[in-house]
Design a protein around this motif. Structure first.
Motif, PDB file in Angstrom:
ATOM      1  N   VAL A 111      33.604  33.449  33.588  1.00  0.00           N
ATOM      2  CA  VAL A 111      33.972  34.009  34.898  1.00  0.00           C
ATOM      3  C   VAL A 111      35.442  34.267  35.720  1.00  0.00           C
ATOM      4  O   VAL A 111      36.244  33.928  34.762  1.00  0.00           O
ATOM      5  N   PHE A 112      35.416  35.296  36.656  1.00  0.00           N
ATOM      6  CA  PHE A 112      36.296  36.174  36.313  1.00  0.00           C
ATOM      7  C   PHE A 112      37.256  35.031  37.072  1.00  0.00           C
ATOM      8  O   PHE A 112      37.359  34.698  38.072  1.00  0.00           O
ATOM      9  N   VAL A 113      38.763  34.953  36.870  1.00  0.00           N
ATOM     10  CA  VAL A 113      39.727  34.354  37.783  1.00  0.00           C
ATOM     11  C   VAL A 113      40.714  35.158  37.627  1.00  0.00           C
ATOM     12  O   VAL A 113      41.250  36.153  37.357  1.00  0.00           O
ATOM     13  N   ASP A 114      41.419  34.976  39.245  1.00  0.00           N
ATOM     14  CA  ASP A 114      42.736  35.077  39.078  1.00  0.00           C
ATOM     15  C   ASP A 114      43.651  34.569  37.950  1.00  0.00           C
ATOM     16  O   ASP A 114      43.810  34.318  37.581  1.00  0.00           O
ATOM     17  N   ALA A 115      44.332  36.457  37.258  1.00  0.00           N
ATOM     18  CA  ALA A 115      45.628  35.693  36.387  1.00  0.00           C
ATOM     19  C   ALA A 115      45.942  34.938  36.033  1.00  0.00           C
ATOM     20  O   ALA A 115      46.609  34.455  35.653  1.00  0.00           O
ATOM     21  N   ASP A 116      46.704  34.464  37.278  1.00  0.00           N
ATOM     22  CA  ASP A 116      48.283  33.199  37.878  1.00  0.00           C
ATOM     23  C   ASP A 116      47.122  32.443  38.511  1.00  0.00           C
ATOM     24  O   ASP A 116      47.636  31.142  38.172  1.00  0.00           O
ATOM     25  N   SER A 117      46.517  32.372  39.147  1.00  0.00           N
ATOM     26  CA  SER A 117      46.327  31.117  40.089  1.00  0.00           C
ATOM     27  C   SER A 117      44.742  30.511  39.205  1.00  0.00           C
ATOM     28  O   SER A 117      44.894  29.573  39.545  1.00  0.00           O
ATOM     29  N   ARG A 118      44.052  31.728  39.037  1.00  0.00           N
ATOM     30  CA  ARG A 118      43.442  30.811  37.724  1.00  0.00           C
ATOM     31  C   ARG A 118      41.691  30.419  38.725  1.00  0.00           C
ATOM     32  O   ARG A 118      41.650  29.771  38.196  1.00  0.00           O
ATOM     33  N   ARG A 119      42.131  30.891  40.184  1.00  0.00           N
ATOM     34  CA  ARG A 119      40.882  30.719  40.671  1.00  0.00           C
ATOM     35  C   ARG A 119      40.444  31.567  40.558  1.00  0.00           C
ATOM     36  O   ARG A 119      40.452  33.307  39.815  1.00  0.00           O
ATOM     37  N   PRO A 120      38.482  31.636  41.283  1.00  0.00           N
ATOM     38  CA  PRO A 120      37.467  32.549  40.624  1.00  0.00           C
ATOM     39  C   PRO A 120      37.840  33.634  41.604  1.00  0.00           C
ATOM     40  O   PRO A 120      37.761  33.578  42.990  1.00  0.00           O
ATOM     41  N   VAL A 121      37.650  34.871  40.910  1.00  0.00           N
ATOM     42  CA  VAL A 121      37.301  36.467  41.653  1.00  0.00           C
ATOM     43  C   VAL A 121      36.065  36.885  41.874  1.00  0.00           C
ATOM     44  O   VAL A 121      35.773  36.838  40.429  1.00  0.00           O
ATOM     45  N   PRO A 122      35.638  37.806  42.010  1.00  0.00           N
ATOM     46  CA  PRO A 122      35.084  38.692  42.282  1.00  0.00           C
ATOM     47  C   PRO A 122      34.575  39.410  40.301  1.00  0.00           C
ATOM     48  O   PRO A 122      36.248  39.712  39.785  1.00  0.00           O
ATOM     49  N   VAL A 123      33.559  39.500  39.611  1.00  0.00           N
ATOM     50  CA  VAL A 123      34.037  40.961  38.522  1.00  0.00           C
ATOM     51  C   VAL A 123      34.697  41.728  38.995  1.00  0.00           C
ATOM     52  O   VAL A 123      33.958  42.908  40.223  1.00  0.00           O
ATOM     53  N   PRO A 124      35.935  42.686  38.436  1.00  0.00           N
ATOM     54  CA  PRO A 124      36.366  43.537  38.699  1.00  0.00           C
ATOM     55  C   PRO A 124      34.697  44.838  38.618  1.00  0.00           C
ATOM     56  O   PRO A 124      33.743  44.624  37.917  1.00  0.00           O
ATOM     57  N   ASP A 125      34.771  45.745  39.706  1.00  0.00           N
ATOM     58  CA  ASP A 125      34.311  46.982  40.285  1.00  0.00           C
ATOM     59  C   ASP A 125      33.920  47.678  38.379  1.00  0.00           C
ATOM     60  O   ASP A 125      32.927  48.145  38.429  1.00  0.00           O
ATOM     61  N   ALA A 126      34.667  48.027  37.587  1.00  0.00           N
ATOM     62  CA  ALA A 126      34.813  48.846  36.583  1.00  0.00           C
ATOM     63  C   ALA A 126      34.143  48.005  35.577  1.00  0.00           C
ATOM     64  O   ALA A 126      32.657  48.446  34.736  1.00  0.00           O
TER      65      ALA A 126
END
Length: 137
Positions: A111-126
Motif C-alpha cells: 500500500v502506498f502511503v504519504d511518507a510523513d503522515s503514513r496515510r494511503p495515497v495513489p500509486v505514483p504515476d511512474a
C-alpha cells in the motif's frame, strides 16, 4: 502458474542455510522483498529515502514447493496480480534459472502511503506505468 515478465537473479549466501541444510523460510521473503523494491526503484523511479510516497507491505504469504540450499543460484519472478488505486498485489516466484516451475510462490500487497503522515495515497504515476506492463492475465 503465472508467467513472470521479470526475473531477477538471487544469489544464495552461506548464512541462508538453516540447521536442516536448506534455505530458511525467511530468506524467500527477503529475496522477494528485495527484488520487488529494487525493481520499483529502477523501473518506477521510486526513491525510498526521498519520495513523497512510499510502499509498505500490509500482507504477505509464501507457499513452499521444493527446497534449495547454498550455493544454489536462484531467481525471483515478478508479476502483478492486481493494480489498485493505492495498492499493488505482487505475484512472486522463486525459480531455478532456466526453469518455469517455481520452488516457492509468494504474494505481497504493497500500500502506498504519504511518507510523513503514513496515510494511503495513489500509486505514483511512474510506478503505475512500470507496473501496468507486468499485469498477469
Amino acid at each position: 502458474m503465472p508467467h513472470y515478465g521479470v526475473r531477477r537473479p538471487f544469489m544464495t549466501r552461506w548464512r541462508d542455510n538453516d540447521q536442516y541444510g536448506h534455505l530458511n523460510n525467511v530468506v524467500y521473503y527477503e529475496a522477494m522483498d528485495t527484488a520487488v523494491n529494487a525493481w520499483m526503484i529502477v523501473e518506477g523511479g521510486l526513491d525510498p529515502a526521498s519520495s513523497p510516497a512510499i510502499a509498505l507491505v500490509v500482507s504477505s504469504s509464501c507457499d513452499y514447493r521444493a527446497s534449495a540450499s547454498f550455493p544454489e543460484p536462484l531467481e525471483v519472478g515478478i508479476g502483478v496480480e492486481r493494480l489498485g488505486t493505492t495498492s499493488i498485489t505482487w505475484a512472486l516466484g522463486i525459480l531455478r534459472p532456466g526453469e518455469d516451475e517455481p520452488i516457492a510462490v509468494g504474494r505481497f500487497v504493497h500500500v502506498f502511503v504519504d511518507a510523513d503522515s503514513r496515510r494511503p495515497v495513489p500509486v505514483p504515476d511512474a510506478v503505475r506505468a512500470a507496473v501496468a506492463g507486468q499485469l498477469l492475465d
